[in-house]
Design a protein around this motif. Structure first.
Motif, short mmCIF file in Angstrom:
data_model
loop_
_atom_site.label_atom_id
_atom_site.label_comp_id
_atom_site.label_asym_id
_atom_site.label_seq_id
_atom_site.Cartn_x
_atom_site.Cartn_y
_atom_site.Cartn_z
N GLU A 50 19.16 1.66 15.30
CA GLU A 50 18.80 3.32 14.81
C GLU A 50 16.64 2.88 14.01
N VAL A 51 16.06 3.33 14.64
CA VAL A 51 14.51 3.57 13.82
C VAL A 51 14.42 4.41 13.42
N LEU A 52 13.53 4.67 12.45
CA LEU A 52 12.89 6.04 11.54
C LEU A 52 11.60 5.39 11.22
N ILE A 53 11.00 5.98 11.70
CA ILE A 53 9.18 6.23 11.98
C ILE A 53 8.66 6.86 10.75
N GLY A 54 7.63 6.13 9.61
CA GLY A 54 7.70 6.62 8.48
C GLY A 54 6.03 6.90 8.99
N GLN A 55 5.38 9.00 8.33
CA GLN A 55 3.78 9.07 8.60
C GLN A 55 3.01 8.12 7.22
N MET A 56 1.70 8.50 7.19
CA MET A 56 0.61 8.75 6.59
C MET A 56 1.62 9.55 5.71
N VAL A 57 0.47 8.51 4.04
CA VAL A 57 0.13 9.29 2.89
C VAL A 57 -1.20 9.04 2.18
N ASN A 58 -1.30 10.06 2.36
CA ASN A 58 -2.58 10.32 1.90
C ASN A 58 -2.46 10.94 0.04
N LEU A 59 -3.94 10.89 -0.87
CA LEU A 59 -3.77 11.27 -2.10
C LEU A 59 -4.85 11.75 -1.85
N PHE A 60 -5.41 12.72 -2.98
CA PHE A 60 -6.14 13.58 -3.51
C PHE A 60 -6.42 13.69 -5.19
N HIS A 69 0.46 -1.11 -0.08
CA HIS A 69 0.43 0.01 0.12
C HIS A 69 0.75 1.30 -0.12
N LEU A 70 0.37 3.07 0.02
CA LEU A 70 1.05 3.61 0.25
C LEU A 70 1.80 3.75 0.77
N GLY A 71 1.72 3.55 2.15
CA GLY A 71 2.92 3.40 3.15
C GLY A 71 3.61 2.85 2.59
N HIS A 72 4.10 1.62 2.16
CA HIS A 72 4.99 0.79 2.16
C HIS A 72 5.75 1.25 0.16
N THR A 73 4.66 2.02 -0.07
CA THR A 73 5.80 2.60 -1.26
C THR A 73 6.30 3.70 -0.97
N ARG A 74 6.10 4.49 0.14
CA ARG A 74 6.54 5.23 1.22
C ARG A 74 8.23 5.42 1.33
N TRP A 75 8.31 4.27 1.78
CA TRP A 75 9.43 3.37 2.15
C TRP A 75 10.56 2.72 1.30
N ALA A 76 9.66 2.47 0.39
CA ALA A 76 10.19 1.42 -0.92
C ALA A 76 11.02 2.25 -1.58
N ALA A 77 10.73 3.92 -1.28
CA ALA A 77 11.23 5.10 -2.32
C ALA A 77 12.53 5.97 -1.05
N ASP A 132 -1.17 1.08 -8.42
CA ASP A 132 -2.45 2.26 -8.15
C ASP A 132 -1.73 3.70 -8.33
N LEU A 133 -0.38 4.04 -7.32
CA LEU A 133 -0.12 4.76 -7.50
C LEU A 133 1.05 4.94 -8.94
N VAL A 134 1.51 4.01 -9.41
CA VAL A 134 2.42 4.20 -10.39
C VAL A 134 1.48 3.79 -11.89
N ASP A 135 0.61 3.63 -12.09
CA ASP A 135 -0.54 3.42 -12.94
C ASP A 135 -0.48 4.92 -13.13
N ALA A 136 -1.12 6.00 -12.13
CA ALA A 136 -1.80 6.76 -12.27
C ALA A 136 -0.65 8.10 -12.66
#
Length: 551
Positions: A357-367, A137-145, A387-391
């Motif tokens: 070291e632990v890095l904490i990532g916050q949520m992603v919202n699409l509009f 999902h989007l959270g995973h996608t943010r961490w992937a990038a 979904d995001l890549v297709d868009a």
């Protein structure tokens, strides 16, 4: 002269001034810094070395600044040095000294921006690590990038980086996944707390096609087949999506292997033997409150079964056995409590807690059109990576996810990031590179080449100086991004570089027009453009984003 060399020059000059005046050299700080003033009218660079040194040296700051300014102005590389405020010194570089930054870039090429301060670090960088129970999902996608970009940045500064994905293929979530697959294969409703979405039906259909008689097997055997095939199919899907997104891993580590090999039991026994677990209320507990946790955590529950943290303990120990001296975990917003737990694990095994070291990532919202985009038909509950890549495409998705600090919630305007305008940051940066590539092609057609012996003293226009100084900041930006684990600094820098380049392009003609004779100014400005293009390419590469030749 790049900022690092200028800082060295300021320090060596200050050292000479203190010696000549009979003042204590120990008053001079080790980290003499220079920075670009906000107002370019104040100079090319500024330093506060006099303010930081004066008190220990026993002289008024402005008096010390005056001595330093006089000595600095006598240097060949310095055009002028002026006192400002309580003791700042504003510096203007000689054009040839400033232009030497261009030569540095041309000489270093792809290596410009790299360093070796992390050369002694063996870094395990774990990120994404999504459960194999659904699409990313989007959270995973943010961490992937972000994770991939961070790995590139750490490696650029000398770190030996291993990118690792931890598959949580053991535990209750896998049981619910299997229950959902079996139900879908039978045409039954999704079980309570199970997984919905079209992908469950797709995987179930693949399993029954591969094993036509699987539903006729005894329950335990049937569940094992659905587990084995279903989890592997989900693994393959996750790996495919990540690879298509430009994110690949060196190690795919399976949690189940820790349980099957006895590593979990061995890690727990080691902590029992060392006294780092205590027994209370029928369970074994880790003193995680010693590292700031809100309560101690059970490692072995009162029913004798290992708690989830038991696998984390074994996994950390496995990383250390593999030789990693820094273990970076990139986790989602709902994992904040893991900071203390993982640090406690390190301490329990006798390591410095800072090994973790632990890095904490916050949520992603699409509009889109000002309205939130929430649902994915295939995933069922969330917008997926696909979904995001297709868009918007891979480049726009990666750049947009990287350019903001992961500490903050990210709102993405889908309409903006597909727009081919300067309002769209990724277009703005990529267009600058494409514009430079076009200029290089035109220069080749006209026979304009980079001079064999550059005369950077010709680059004395204000917009040339702004661009050169911005180029000179790149190594420090990459070093800072690595030190602070903040790859978004590279993206924001590239946007500043694009601004400096576009302003330069509008103010300074690079190529001759009509029958105009090719001059040394044309050649040296071309050298500046080649250097700028190199820095764009290097920076975009660190983000895993393409540097297009045409747009």
């Amino acid at each position: 002269m790049n900022p690092a060399l200028l800082a060295d020059l300021v320090r060596s000059t200050a050292s000479e001034v203190l010696t000549d005046r009979g003042l204590d050299l120990a008053a001079l700080p080790d980290d003499v810094g220079v920075e670009r003033p906000r107002n370019p009218e104040h100079g090319d660079y500024a330093t506060n070395v006099a303010l930081r040194t004066a008190k220990k040296a026993g002289v008024p700051p402005r008096e010390l600044a005056g001595w330093l300014a006089e000595a600095l102005a006598a240097r060949d590389a310095i055009e002028s040095a002026e006192i400002a405020g309580p003791g700042f010194i504003n510096l203007r570089l000689a054009a040839d000294a400033q232009g030497a930054i261009v030569g540095d870039v041309l000489q270093a090429g792809d290596a410009y921006g790299t360093g070796d301060e992390l050369a002694d670090r063996n870094i395990n960088l774990e990120f994404v690590s999504a459960n194999p129970t659904g699409p990313l999902h989007l959270g995973h996608t943010r961490w992937a990038a972000v994770g991939d970009a961070l790995g590139r940045v750490l490696a650029a500064r000398g770190g030996k980086v291993t990118r690792e994905y931890y598959f949580n293929d053991a535990g209750g979530q896998i049981d619910r996944f299997v229950d959902s697959l079996v139900a879908a294969a039978k045409g039954e409703p999704t079980p309570e707390n199970g997984y919905g979405g079209a992908y469950i039906g797709e995987i179930a259909a693949q399993i029954t096609t591969a094993e036509p008689g699987v539903l006729d097997l005894p329950d335990a055997q049937r569940r094992e087949e659905f587990r084995r095939i279903g989890v592997n199919l989900m693994f393959d899907e996750i790996k495919r999506a990540l690879h298509a997104f430009g994110t690949d891993f060196d190690v795919w580590f399976h949690e189940k292997s820790l349980h099957d090999s006895g590593a979990v039991g061995a890690a727990v026994q080691r902590l029992k033997d060392s006294g780092n677990l205590y027994f209370s209320d029928g369970a074994w507990w880790l003193r995680s409150t010693d590292q700031g946790d809100d309560k101690d955590r059970p490692v072995i529950k009162s029913d004798g079964q290992p708690a989830y943290i038991a696998g984390d303990l074994a996994y950390y120990l496995d990383k250390r056995k593999r030789g990693f001296d820094l273990c970076i975990y990139m986790l989602g917003a709902d994992h904040h409590g893991y900071i203390a737990r993982l640090r406690a694990a390190a301490a329990a095994f006798g390591d410095d807690p800072n090994t973790v070291e632990v890095l904490i990532g916050q949520m992603v919202n699409l509009f889109r059109d000002g309205q939130p985009v929430r649902m994915s038909k295939r995933a069922g509950t969330a917008v997926s990576m696909d979904d995001l890549v297709d868009a918007v495409g891979v480049d726009a998705a990666r750049y947009t996810l990287i350019r903001s600090s992961v500490d903050s919630t990210l709102d993405i305007d889908l309409d903006l990031i597909v727009r081919r305008s300067n309002d769209n940051p990724v277009f703005y940066v990529q267009y600058a590179h494409a514009r430079l590539a076009s200029l290089a092609r035109n220069a080749a057609d006209l026979g304009v080449t980079v001079p064999d012996v550059p005369d950077f003293g010709l680059l004395d226009q204000p917009r040339e100086g702004d661009l050169i100084r911005t180029i000179g900041e790149f190594p420090a930006v990459v070093a800072s991004a690595a030190e602070l684990r903040e790859p978004h600094r590279v993206a924001r820098y590239l946007e500043q570089l694009a601004s400096a380049y576009h302003k330069f392009y509008d103010a300074c003609r690079v190529l001759p027009i009509g029958d105009e004779e090719i001059s040394d100014l044309h050649r040296n400005r071309l050298a500046l453009c080649v250097a700028a293009r190199q820095v764009f390419a290097n920076g975009l590469s660190l983000l895993g984003v393409s540097a297009p030749e045409r747009m």
